[in-house]
Design a protein around this motif. Structure first.
Motif, mmCIF file in Angstrom:
data_model
loop_
_atom_site.group_PDB
_atom_site.id
_atom_site.type_symbol
_atom_site.label_atom_id
_atom_site.label_comp_id
_atom_site.label_asym_id
_atom_site.label_seq_id
_atom_site.Cartn_x
_atom_site.Cartn_y
_atom_site.Cartn_z
ATOM 1 N N GLN A 151 0.841 -1.201 0.000
ATOM 2 C CA GLN A 151 0.000 0.000 0.000
ATOM 3 C C GLN A 151 0.881 1.257 0.000
ATOM 4 N N ARG A 152 1.876 1.193 -0.826
ATOM 5 C CA ARG A 152 2.860 2.270 -0.938
ATOM 6 C C ARG A 152 3.445 2.235 -2.348
ATOM 7 N N LEU A 153 3.536 3.406 -2.975
ATOM 8 C CA LEU A 153 4.080 3.501 -4.325
ATOM 9 C C LEU A 153 5.304 4.405 -4.312
ATOM 10 N N GLY A 154 6.413 3.907 -4.854
ATOM 11 C CA GLY A 154 7.604 4.723 -5.003
ATOM 12 C C GLY A 154 7.476 5.639 -6.204
ATOM 13 N N LYS A 155 8.406 6.576 -6.316
ATOM 14 C CA LYS A 155 8.312 7.572 -7.381
ATOM 15 C C LYS A 155 8.353 6.945 -8.764
ATOM 16 N N GLU A 156 9.198 5.946 -8.955
ATOM 17 C CA GLU A 156 9.279 5.301 -10.260
ATOM 18 C C GLU A 156 7.961 4.625 -10.620
ATOM 19 N N GLU A 157 7.294 4.044 -9.620
ATOM 20 C CA GLU A 157 6.010 3.405 -9.872
ATOM 21 C C GLU A 157 4.944 4.442 -10.216
ATOM 22 N N ILE A 158 4.986 5.578 -9.545
ATOM 23 C CA ILE A 158 4.023 6.648 -9.817
ATOM 24 C C ILE A 158 4.226 7.208 -11.224
ATOM 25 N N ILE A 159 5.474 7.394 -11.600
ATOM 26 C CA ILE A 159 5.776 7.867 -12.953
ATOM 27 C C ILE A 159 5.260 6.863 -13.988
ATOM 28 N N ALA A 160 5.420 5.576 -13.688
ATOM 29 C CA ALA A 160 4.917 4.542 -14.595
ATOM 30 C C ALA A 160 3.401 4.625 -14.730
ATOM 31 N N LEU A 161 2.723 4.861 -13.612
ATOM 32 C CA LEU A 161 1.268 5.011 -13.648
ATOM 33 C C LEU A 161 0.854 6.206 -14.495
ATOM 34 N N MET A 162 1.583 7.306 -14.351
ATOM 35 C CA MET A 162 1.237 8.531 -15.068
ATOM 36 C C MET A 162 1.435 8.404 -16.573
ATOM 37 N N SER A 163 2.138 7.409 -16.995
ATOM 38 C CA SER A 163 2.369 7.205 -18.423
ATOM 39 C C SER A 163 1.557 6.040 -18.963
ATOM 40 N N THR A 164 0.564 5.610 -18.189
ATOM 41 C CA THR A 164 -0.242 4.451 -18.559
ATOM 42 C C THR A 164 -1.563 4.876 -19.190
ATOM 43 N N ASP A 165 -1.913 4.236 -20.275
ATOM 44 C CA ASP A 165 -3.228 4.421 -20.884
ATOM 45 C C ASP A 165 -4.214 3.576 -20.086
ATOM 46 N N PHE A 176 0.329 -5.668 -9.515
ATOM 47 C CA PHE A 176 1.726 -5.426 -9.173
ATOM 48 C C PHE A 176 2.652 -5.811 -10.330
ATOM 49 N N SER A 177 2.359 -6.929 -10.978
ATOM 50 C CA SER A 177 3.204 -7.363 -12.094
ATOM 51 C C SER A 177 3.079 -6.403 -13.281
ATOM 52 N N GLU A 178 1.868 -5.910 -13.540
ATOM 53 C CA GLU A 178 1.678 -4.934 -14.618
ATOM 54 C C GLU A 178 2.410 -3.632 -14.317
ATOM 55 N N LEU A 179 2.404 -3.246 -13.038
ATOM 56 C CA LEU A 179 3.102 -2.036 -12.627
ATOM 57 C C LEU A 179 4.610 -2.187 -12.821
ATOM 58 N N GLU A 180 5.139 -3.349 -12.461
ATOM 59 C CA GLU A 180 6.571 -3.604 -12.655
ATOM 60 C C GLU A 180 6.956 -3.502 -14.129
ATOM 61 N N THR A 181 6.104 -4.017 -14.993
ATOM 62 C CA THR A 181 6.366 -3.936 -16.432
ATOM 63 C C THR A 181 6.373 -2.483 -16.899
ATOM 64 N N GLN A 182 5.413 -1.689 -16.427
ATOM 65 C CA GLN A 182 5.340 -0.284 -16.812
ATOM 66 C C GLN A 182 6.569 0.492 -16.347
ATOM 67 N N VAL A 183 7.085 0.146 -15.172
ATOM 68 C CA VAL A 183 8.291 0.804 -14.666
ATOM 69 C C VAL A 183 9.456 0.565 -15.615
ATOM 70 N N LYS A 184 9.609 -0.673 -16.065
ATOM 71 C CA LYS A 184 10.709 -1.003 -16.993
ATOM 72 C C LYS A 184 10.565 -0.233 -18.305
ATOM 73 N N ILE A 185 9.341 -0.169 -18.807
ATOM 74 C CA ILE A 185 9.103 0.526 -20.074
ATOM 75 C C ILE A 185 9.389 2.018 -19.933
ATOM 76 N N SER A 219 9.508 10.976 -2.746
ATOM 77 C CA SER A 219 10.065 9.675 -3.113
ATOM 78 C C SER A 219 9.022 8.562 -3.040
ATOM 79 N N TYR A 220 7.887 8.794 -2.350
ATOM 80 C CA TYR A 220 6.848 7.768 -2.261
ATOM 81 C C TYR A 220 5.522 8.395 -1.823
ATOM 82 N N VAL A 221 4.467 7.615 -2.008
ATOM 83 C CA VAL A 221 3.122 7.944 -1.535
ATOM 84 C C VAL A 221 2.591 6.701 -0.845
ATOM 85 N N GLN A 222 1.907 6.877 0.287
ATOM 86 C CA GLN A 222 1.363 5.717 0.980
ATOM 87 C C GLN A 222 0.051 6.083 1.671
ATOM 88 N N TYR A 223 -0.722 5.036 2.011
ATOM 89 C CA TYR A 223 -1.925 5.236 2.805
ATOM 90 C C TYR A 223 -1.545 5.501 4.257
#
Length: 368
Positions: A151-165, A176-185, A219-223
């Motif tokens: 229940q915590r997203l790091g900056k790289e994960e947030i950036i990946a989300l912001m670039s997701t259609d 989680f696995s889809e998020l990891e893929t987006q981070v790599k891309i 560097s992160y966002v969390q609940y």
């Protein structure tokens, strides 16, 4: 799921362009108020088919208010109000809470209203001329955060989300696995380097959402949770935890405004573990698709846990004057302790309909 990762146009996603980022600043509020006034004055014409002439007229009004080097910046200041959810695309009205935001008496009240508008109505792909409001990036983000193992997203994960259609993900979130893929891309695409301002704006606005903590260094966002006030009902994924948090913050601010502190509305005493106790149960409201009732802070009372336990089971209720009535299963010791207490009239105002429905169920249970 048919996601075309190699052909996605990442530059178009989560396009949060902002002219004024200080929601408490005069330029932000004056611009928004001028747009609202324009919509009110031309409401009849705007309800008809969209005509670009209205956008040009509004742009000239805002430009005269705050002259820019060019009108591109003026249009940005207008479009940001659409992206953040205050104004509807094509200038077809505005969010019901927009005028409440403009009339806010305190910074906290203004920020809380903003959080609700942002959560419920923001769409970063919309503009005056483009209606893409069916896609809700904030909802997608928070649902992804909710399901994240930490229940915590790091900056790289947030950036990946912001670039997701996000329209490509029908379940309304990234696993989680889809998020990891987006981070790599995104590391390959170097999105972070090109969209630095958009990322900063997103972090700036996200901090207003109740229950969300943004690290100082971004560097992160969390609940996070405020343990001093809890919700009376367990939140599950079929409900909307963010709207419950907004509801809780609203009633806390109401208590502070009236009593100077967060107190039990029955005893008038502050204490830990006060409960936001629904008057009409949220489960009943949601079952009837009555979303407004489920998340309306006036459909709740701040109660100390013992009182809430009886109130939730319809063993006590309140009359129109705020006086308590006690059911057959309430111990005499509790009755003697509480019978002289009552809800103040200022608390009753706006809650009359909800309280009447609770009292009816109380009478049915206790055969009164």
């Amino acid at each position: 799921m048919g996601k075309k990762l190699t052909t996605q146009k990442y530059e178009n996603y989560w396009k949060l362009t902002v002219e004024y980022s200080n929601i408490n600043g005069s330029r932000f509020n004056n611009t928004l108020e001028a747009i609202v006034d324009f919509i009110d004055e031309t409401a009849e014409e705007l309800e008809k088919e969209y005509n670009p002439i209205f956008y040009k007229q509004l742009t000239s009004i805002i430009y005269d208010l705050y002259p820019k080097a060019d009108k591109g910046s003026t249009r940005k200041s207008i479009n940001q109000m659409v992206k953040l959810g205050f104004i509807n695309p094509k200038l077809k009205g505005y969010h019901p809470l927009t005028k409440n935001f403009l009339k806010s008496e305190t910074t906290k009240e203004r920020e809380l209203i903003f959080s609700e508008i942002l959560y419920k109505n923001a769409n970063f792909q919309s503009s005056v001329t483009r209606d893409n409001s069916s896609i809700k990036q904030i909802n997608f983000f928070l649902k992804t955060l909710m399901y994240h193992p930490k229940q915590r997203l790091g900056k790289e994960e947030i950036i990946a989300l912001m670039s997701t259609d996000i329209s490509q993900y029908k379940h309304g979130r990234l696993s989680f696995s889809e998020l990891e893929t987006q981070v790599k891309i995104m590391k390959i695409k170097k999105f972070r380097d090109r969209k630095y301002n958009q990322i900063n704006y997103f972090f700036k606005f996200l901090k207003y959402i109740p229950g969300i903590s943004v690290a100082r260094d971004q560097s992160y966002v969390q609940y996070t949770e405020d343990a001093s006030v809890i919700l009376a009902e367990n939140i599950d994924v079929r409900r909307d935890p963010t709207m419950f948090r907004i509801m809780r913050e609203n009633i806390k601010q109401e208590s502070k405004k009236i009593y100077g502190d967060v107190v039990c509305y029955f005893t008038k005493r502050p204490q830990k573990n006060l409960v936001v106790s629904h008057i009409v149960r949220s489960s009943d409201a949601l079952r009837n698709l009555d979303v407004e009732t489920a998340y309306d802070y006036r459909n709740a009372l701040l109660l100390e846990p013992n009182t809430d336990a009886y109130y939730d089971k319809f063993d006590i209720s309140f009359l129109k004057n705020g006086s308590p009535v006690f059911g057959n299963e309430v111990p005499n010791s509790f009755v003697e302790e509480k019978k002289e207490l009552k809800l103040d009239s200022i608390i009753l105002t706006g809650r009359e309909g909800y309280l009447e429905r609770h009292l009816k169920k109380f009478r049915e249970k206790n055969e009164i």
